[in-house]
Scaffold this motif. Sequence first.
Motif, PDB file in Angstrom:
ATOM      1  N   UNK A  23       0.783  -1.228   0.000  1.00  0.00           N
ATOM      2  CA  UNK A  23       0.000   0.000   0.000  1.00  0.00           C
ATOM      3  C   UNK A  23       0.815   1.278   0.000  1.00  0.00           C
ATOM      4  N   UNK A  24       1.971   1.244   0.651  1.00  0.00           N
ATOM      5  CA  UNK A  24       2.770   2.463   0.769  1.00  0.00           C
ATOM      6  C   UNK A  24       4.053   2.432  -0.044  1.00  0.00           C
TER       7      UNK A  24
ATOM      8  N   UNK B  84      16.877   2.313  -2.933  1.00  0.00           N
ATOM      9  CA  UNK B  84      15.751   2.787  -2.144  1.00  0.00           C
ATOM     10  C   UNK B  84      14.471   2.024  -2.457  1.00  0.00           C
ATOM     11  N   UNK B  85      14.478   1.251  -3.544  1.00  0.00           N
ATOM     12  CA  UNK B  85      13.339   0.368  -3.807  1.00  0.00           C
ATOM     13  C   UNK B  85      13.224  -0.710  -2.732  1.00  0.00           C
TER      14      UNK B  85
ATOM     15  N   UNK C 276       6.183  -3.225   3.969  1.00  0.00           N
ATOM     16  CA  UNK C 276       5.713  -4.507   4.502  1.00  0.00           C
ATOM     17  C   UNK C 276       5.708  -4.496   6.029  1.00  0.00           C
ATOM     18  N   UNK C 277       6.791  -4.047   6.622  1.00  0.00           N
ATOM     19  CA  UNK C 277       6.895  -4.052   8.082  1.00  0.00           C
ATOM     20  C   UNK C 277       5.850  -3.129   8.704  1.00  0.00           C
ATOM     21  N   UNK C 278       5.652  -1.946   8.130  1.00  0.00           N
ATOM     22  CA  UNK C 278       4.656  -1.025   8.684  1.00  0.00           C
ATOM     23  C   UNK C 278       3.245  -1.612   8.579  1.00  0.00           C
ATOM     24  N   UNK C 279       2.919  -2.228   7.431  1.00  0.00           N
ATOM     25  CA  UNK C 279       1.588  -2.813   7.272  1.00  0.00           C
ATOM     26  C   UNK C 279       1.364  -3.953   8.258  1.00  0.00           C
TER      27      UNK C 279
ATOM     28  N   UNK D 243       5.288  -2.859  -6.322  1.00  0.00           N
ATOM     29  CA  UNK D 243       4.138  -3.444  -5.626  1.00  0.00           C
ATOM     30  C   UNK D 243       4.247  -4.969  -5.601  1.00  0.00           C
ATOM     31  N   UNK D 244       4.677  -5.553  -6.689  1.00  0.00           N
ATOM     32  CA  UNK D 244       4.918  -7.003  -6.738  1.00  0.00           C
ATOM     33  C   UNK D 244       5.958  -7.397  -5.689  1.00  0.00           C
TER      34      UNK D 244
END
Length: 438
Positions: free
Chosen positions: A14-15, A120-121, A129-132, A425-426
Amino acid sequence: MATDDERKTYDPAGEVVDLCRELIRIDTSNYGDSSGPGERKAAEYVAGLLDDVGISSNIYESEPGRASLIARWGDGPGEPLLLHGHLDVVPAAAEDWQVDPFAGEIKDGYLWGRGAVDMKDFDAMALSVVRARARAGAQPDRPLVMCFTADEEAGGHKGAEFVIEEHADEIADCTEAVGEVGGFTTTVRGKRIYLIEAAEKGMAWMRLTARGQAGHGSMINRHNAVTELAGAVARIGAHQWPVRLTPAMEVLLASVADIAGTEATPENAEALVEEFESSARMLGAVIRNTANPTMLSAGYKVNVIPTEATAHVDGRFLPGHEDEFFETLAELCGEHVTWDFVSHQQPWETPYEGALVDAMTQSILAEDPDGIVAPYLMSGGTDAKHFRKLGMASYGFAPLRLPRDLDFGALFHGVDERVPVDALEFGARVFDRFLDQV
């Protein structure tokens, strides 16, 4: 572990695009000295993102502005997994680019900017991922240590090396590490192959020096330092290094040979590398040692023969072939040219086997069932060289599903660096699945 039903409660991707854009907009150009802006602003940005979801971190500076961050998340059993990414980027000349390299512009389905692929990708994928997961309470079973470093683009001496020398207590219990430049696709005869970095060449950044007799430019001079140096540089640049296959490349080329209906041998290795289409130039550098002259310096006036001339060479040697590399280099330099090291770092190779490899493979195939996953050896260097000094097994795993015609290798340190938005996103979705299985 998050099940597929639980995963619906959060979006790991998402982010990722927005986070990557914001990281690109923070100029962390590394000029190889202390003249750049440093990484402190980016480290503080990352610290804020983690703090926002209840993950504390520490920022350490090797010198003012040269900042690295370490954070730990999860209290499950087992030995922690290190996720490492660097915050610095190589400089970019804006006049050469189609877009502002530090604007984080989205154009033609790509996110453009310095650091979009290096790296930075990966930073954005890990953070998204970690935040979600943290918001959803979906901690992985295995504890994670996240390390975002300074100075990787200049050898990591003020970043990862500083961390392992001064703050090893924060990461020493990690037995495995995952970082950049792996999990991206290349195409062979219409089939997508995801390349997992399982080895790196060693690094020999060298300063070559020739000393001779100074004198007037109008006179005969049998001991001209410029002449001696130029000869050595020309020989090094033109040398054809022999093919040498390491374990990782043997596995990769065997996979390609199977697709091509043949067998992999040292004799047909170069032909098999050509099967990689847009990635052939990058992979052609990992079946042999390489040495490329990159800088020259001599003299101060056109009619004065200088006492000294210098050149810089970027040498990269395969695991197990360091002695051959330096013996050959000595022959090419000749007796009147010496060298010293700007940076000398060892190669590494991790066996392509075990639970972590299985987790990387399964997470990719869950998102792309038609893909093929195989190891490769990377021509460049990453912070893994430093973290491995603490005994960690290392892999490169920043998964990206890329267009067939994209020369991904040319984007590293190149003009118009960019990454497809859908690849980011993938990658976040794959990385989320990976954390469920480690």
